[in-house]
Design a protein around this motif. Structure first.
Motif, PDB file in Angstrom:
ATOM      1  N   LYS A 231      20.105  20.315  -2.956  1.00  6.54           N
ATOM      2  CA  LYS A 231      19.824  19.210  -3.905  1.00  6.54           C
ATOM      3  C   LYS A 231      18.837  18.191  -3.352  1.00  6.54           C
ATOM      4  N   LYS A 232      18.445  18.305  -2.099  1.00  8.54           N
ATOM      5  CA  LYS A 232      17.621  17.232  -1.528  1.00  8.54           C
ATOM      6  C   LYS A 232      16.332  16.981  -2.316  1.00  8.54           C
ATOM      7  N   PRO A 233      15.555  18.041  -2.674  1.00  8.72           N
ATOM      8  CA  PRO A 233      14.273  17.746  -3.347  1.00  8.72           C
ATOM      9  C   PRO A 233      14.460  16.922  -4.616  1.00  8.72           C
ATOM     10  N   ILE A 234      15.369  17.313  -5.496  1.00 10.00           N
ATOM     11  CA  ILE A 234      15.517  16.585  -6.753  1.00 10.00           C
ATOM     12  C   ILE A 234      16.098  15.191  -6.519  1.00 10.00           C
ATOM     13  N   MET A 235      17.082  15.091  -5.639  1.00  7.81           N
ATOM     14  CA  MET A 235      17.689  13.771  -5.387  1.00  7.81           C
ATOM     15  C   MET A 235      16.677  12.826  -4.751  1.00  7.81           C
ATOM     16  N   ALA A 236      15.851  13.357  -3.859  1.00  8.27           N
ATOM     17  CA  ALA A 236      14.840  12.508  -3.209  1.00  8.27           C
ATOM     18  C   ALA A 236      13.832  12.011  -4.249  1.00  8.27           C
ATOM     19  N   ARG A 237      13.421  12.915  -5.133  1.00 15.80           N
ATOM     20  CA  ARG A 237      12.454  12.493  -6.161  1.00 15.80           C
ATOM     21  C   ARG A 237      13.050  11.405  -7.042  1.00 15.80           C
ATOM     22  N   ASN A 238      14.297  11.588  -7.441  1.00 20.81           N
ATOM     23  CA  ASN A 238      14.919  10.581  -8.313  1.00 20.81           C
ATOM     24  C   ASN A 238      15.002   9.225  -7.622  1.00 20.81           C
ATOM     25  N   MET A 239      15.354   9.243  -6.327  1.00 21.36           N
ATOM     26  CA  MET A 239      15.466   7.964  -5.623  1.00 21.36           C
ATOM     27  C   MET A 239      14.094   7.320  -5.440  1.00 21.36           C
ATOM     28  N   ARG A 240      13.055   8.174  -5.227  1.00 21.74           N
ATOM     29  CA  ARG A 240      11.695   7.629  -5.130  1.00 21.74           C
ATOM     30  C   ARG A 240      11.295   6.966  -6.446  1.00 21.74           C
TER      31      ARG A 240
ATOM     32  N   GLN B 254       6.507  -7.138   1.595  1.00 26.31           N
ATOM     33  CA  GLN B 254       7.731  -7.805   2.062  1.00 26.31           C
ATOM     34  C   GLN B 254       8.963  -7.041   1.574  1.00 26.31           C
ATOM     35  N   ASP B 255       8.924  -6.583   0.303  1.00 31.17           N
ATOM     36  CA  ASP B 255      10.061  -5.808  -0.213  1.00 31.17           C
ATOM     37  C   ASP B 255      10.308  -4.591   0.664  1.00 31.17           C
ATOM     38  N   VAL B 256       9.215  -3.891   1.049  1.00 33.83           N
ATOM     39  CA  VAL B 256       9.355  -2.667   1.846  1.00 33.83           C
ATOM     40  C   VAL B 256       9.960  -3.005   3.210  1.00 33.83           C
ATOM     41  N   ARG B 257       9.440  -4.085   3.837  1.00 32.68           N
ATOM     42  CA  ARG B 257       9.989  -4.479   5.146  1.00 32.68           C
ATOM     43  C   ARG B 257      11.479  -4.783   5.022  1.00 32.68           C
ATOM     44  N   THR B 258      11.847  -5.496   3.949  1.00 31.52           N
ATOM     45  CA  THR B 258      13.247  -5.896   3.776  1.00 31.52           C
ATOM     46  C   THR B 258      14.143  -4.672   3.615  1.00 31.52           C
ATOM     47  N   LEU B 259      13.736  -3.744   2.727  1.00 37.98           N
ATOM     48  CA  LEU B 259      14.566  -2.563   2.478  1.00 37.98           C
ATOM     49  C   LEU B 259      14.657  -1.693   3.729  1.00 37.98           C
ATOM     50  N   ARG B 260      13.509  -1.537   4.406  1.00 36.78           N
ATOM     51  CA  ARG B 260      13.495  -0.715   5.621  1.00 36.78           C
ATOM     52  C   ARG B 260      14.483  -1.298   6.643  1.00 36.78           C
TER      53      ARG B 260
ATOM     54  N   GLU C 144       0.854  -1.193   0.000  1.00 37.52           N
ATOM     55  CA  GLU C 144       0.000   0.000   0.000  1.00 37.52           C
ATOM     56  C   GLU C 144       0.888   1.242   0.000  1.00 37.52           C
ATOM     57  N   ARG C 145       0.360   2.296  -0.634  1.00 32.43           N
ATOM     58  CA  ARG C 145       1.165   3.528  -0.764  1.00 32.43           C
ATOM     59  C   ARG C 145       1.664   4.018   0.597  1.00 32.43           C
ATOM     60  N   GLU C 146       0.829   3.840   1.639  1.00 30.90           N
ATOM     61  CA  GLU C 146       1.206   4.349   2.953  1.00 30.90           C
ATOM     62  C   GLU C 146       2.545   3.765   3.398  1.00 30.90           C
ATOM     63  N   ALA C 147       2.701   2.424   3.200  1.00 36.25           N
ATOM     64  CA  ALA C 147       3.940   1.764   3.629  1.00 36.25           C
ATOM     65  C   ALA C 147       5.121   2.306   2.825  1.00 36.25           C
ATOM     66  N   ILE C 148       4.888   2.569   1.539  1.00 32.44           N
ATOM     67  CA  ILE C 148       5.973   3.037   0.673  1.00 32.44           C
ATOM     68  C   ILE C 148       6.375   4.472   1.049  1.00 32.44           C
ATOM     69  N   ILE C 149       5.362   5.323   1.260  1.00 31.08           N
ATOM     70  CA  ILE C 149       5.675   6.713   1.616  1.00 31.08           C
ATOM     71  C   ILE C 149       6.389   6.771   2.956  1.00 31.08           C
ATOM     72  N   SER C 150       5.940   5.925   3.898  1.00 28.00           N
ATOM     73  CA  SER C 150       6.606   5.907   5.206  1.00 28.00           C
ATOM     74  C   SER C 150       8.058   5.432   5.062  1.00 28.00           C
ATOM     75  N   PHE C 151       8.294   4.492   4.137  1.00 28.00           N
ATOM     76  CA  PHE C 151       9.679   4.054   3.885  1.00 28.00           C
ATOM     77  C   PHE C 151      10.504   5.200   3.306  1.00 28.00           C
ATOM     78  N   PHE C 152       9.927   5.913   2.339  1.00 30.60           N
ATOM     79  CA  PHE C 152      10.643   7.056   1.754  1.00 30.60           C
ATOM     80  C   PHE C 152      11.013   8.057   2.859  1.00 30.60           C
ATOM     81  N   ASP C 153      10.019   8.388   3.699  1.00 32.13           N
ATOM     82  CA  ASP C 153      10.282   9.363   4.776  1.00 32.13           C
ATOM     83  C   ASP C 153      11.429   8.888   5.666  1.00 32.13           C
TER      84      ASP C 153
ATOM     85  N   GLU D 178      14.805   8.964   3.740  1.00 34.85           N
ATOM     86  CA  GLU D 178      15.310  10.325   3.519  1.00 34.85           C
ATOM     87  C   GLU D 178      15.766  10.956   4.833  1.00 34.85           C
ATOM     88  N   ALA D 179      15.076  10.623   5.953  1.00 32.00           N
ATOM     89  CA  ALA D 179      15.496  11.161   7.257  1.00 32.00           C
ATOM     90  C   ALA D 179      16.875  10.619   7.634  1.00 32.00           C
ATOM     91  N   GLU D 180      17.057   9.333   7.389  1.00 30.87           N
ATOM     92  CA  GLU D 180      18.361   8.734   7.735  1.00 30.87           C
ATOM     93  C   GLU D 180      19.464   9.321   6.853  1.00 30.87           C
TER      94      GLU D 180
END
Lengths: 244, 244
Positions: B203-212, B223-229, B178-187, B190-192
């Motif tokens: 450069k943070k805005p553009i670099m963050a968008r590219n990584m997203r 499962q992918d999100v849990r693993t990456l997180r 679900e998008r919520e899990a993905i957005i929370s992973f992005f947050d 990016e915080a880390e």
């Protein structure tokens, strides 16, 4: 144009390597890579099984590991007969070769890995691949011989590349007969049949039409018409000769 | 539903007969007819080459002549690698099996004749067939092994019959996240990264968008999100732990 590379991982039998080379040559593939063949390389028995595809065997490259064998490729398929629990796209040989053709068209190097005769590819080897190829076999009897698996992939590749072209087409070498020749044959045949009272009373028109339909279905060439006319003449005159 | 009958005319090698049985079984064909095998029948060597397709070998029927072997069929294909100067329709294996399927659907019996390993079918044998099958091989290397030819026809038959179904599909077993899990992973990610001054000034805005974008291309499952997180956490906390 470049073509897919066939990669055999730890093949066990020289005969199978030879049959793989033959299957590749049948469908215009020539680049064979062999990873750690069980009994070394080159091997007796491969050449005889290749029955003429020596250019494939002699061009074969030898590697110690799968990563070395696929290092220069951009996209790699792994062939497997059973689900391996890896989240990869799964293709049949036909769809896989369409994918391969698009990528090769873009200049990518594409390889297809085939595993050991008995045990296939290991999961760690499959994890190096981008996608999986499996075959639409009868689940009750799914074990494909190594060379047969390579043959099906090579066949689907060449079907696309040659656009299904067959080595010969079977077109008639003689053009369809002109109507005049056919009508004259009908007149001759019907006259000879009349002469032996073939047609029951009043039935000649319908019977003649039916027989004309039958001969039309033959789509006769000039030669066909000459042949049939000769056969009718032989029957009719032979009969006359037999008469006292 | 009935299926095509495979007819081997004077096969020479028992191993080839066995490999034919295996190729048929791989694609769900079972009716094998053998006309005057050179060295008699049954033969040692066939069973081992069939590697399990014994039901096909043991069900095989033996005939003395081609006319006897095809007597009960309504439509017969002859396979040949080269033009024989006979005015018959010429099919590739795929089109031939479409024709076979239509005819079998109408209740017709359909057979496919394969000739001797070295010399193929004789012209008189081909003249008993309704149509010809040839294979889209590379003209420079057109000699197909007998079992390989049977395999290609059986494969095209089964592709139609099973409608291309593969033994497994490789669908993801876990649904897309679900998008919520993905957005929370992005947050979290990016915080880390912020915490270790990963982003150059402004450069943070553009670099963050590219990584997203990059991570979106993964079409991550839960499962992918849990693993990456977990991997990001391990890197971040491992770093902290390493600090004095």
């Amino acid at each position: 144009m470049a073509k897919p590379v066939i990669i055999l991982v730890e093949p066990q039998l020289a005969e199978n390597i030879g049959m793989v080379a033959r299957a590749m040559a049948n469908f215009g593939l020539s680049e064979l890579r062999i990873v750690a063949p069980r009994d070394g390389w080159p091997r007796k028995g491969a050449h005889s099984a290749a029955s003429g595809a020596v250019h494939v065997l002699e061009g074969a490259k030898l590697y110690d590991t799968v990563p070395e064998a696929i290092a220069d490729l951009n996209f790699v398929f792994a062939t497997t007969a059973r689900e391996r629990g890896q989240m990869k796209r799964v293709f049949g040989p036909d769809a896989a070769m369409q994918e391969a053709r698009e990528r090769i068209g873009e200049g990518q190097g594409v390889g297809i890995m085939f595993g050991r005769e008995r045990t296939g590819l290991e999961n760690d080897e499959i994890s190096l691949a981008d996608a999986i190829i499996t075959f639409p076999v009868d689940p009750k009897f799914s074990s494909l011989n190594l060379a047969q698996a390579v043959l099906l992939v090579s066949y689907e590749w060449h079907k696309l590349e040659a656009d299904g072209a067959l080595p010969f087409s079977g077109e008639r070498r003689s053009p369809p007969a002109e109507r005049e020749a056919i009508i004259s044959f009908f007149d001759y045949l019907e006259a000879e049949l009349d002469a032996v009272n073939f047609y029951p009373e009043d039935k000649k028109p319908i019977m003649a039409r039916n027989m004309r339909d039958m001969f039309h279905r033959l789509e006769m060439t000039e030669q066909d018409v000459r042949t049939l006319r000769g056969a009718v003449r032989a029957l009719a005159e032979g009969r006359r000769l037999r008469k006292p």
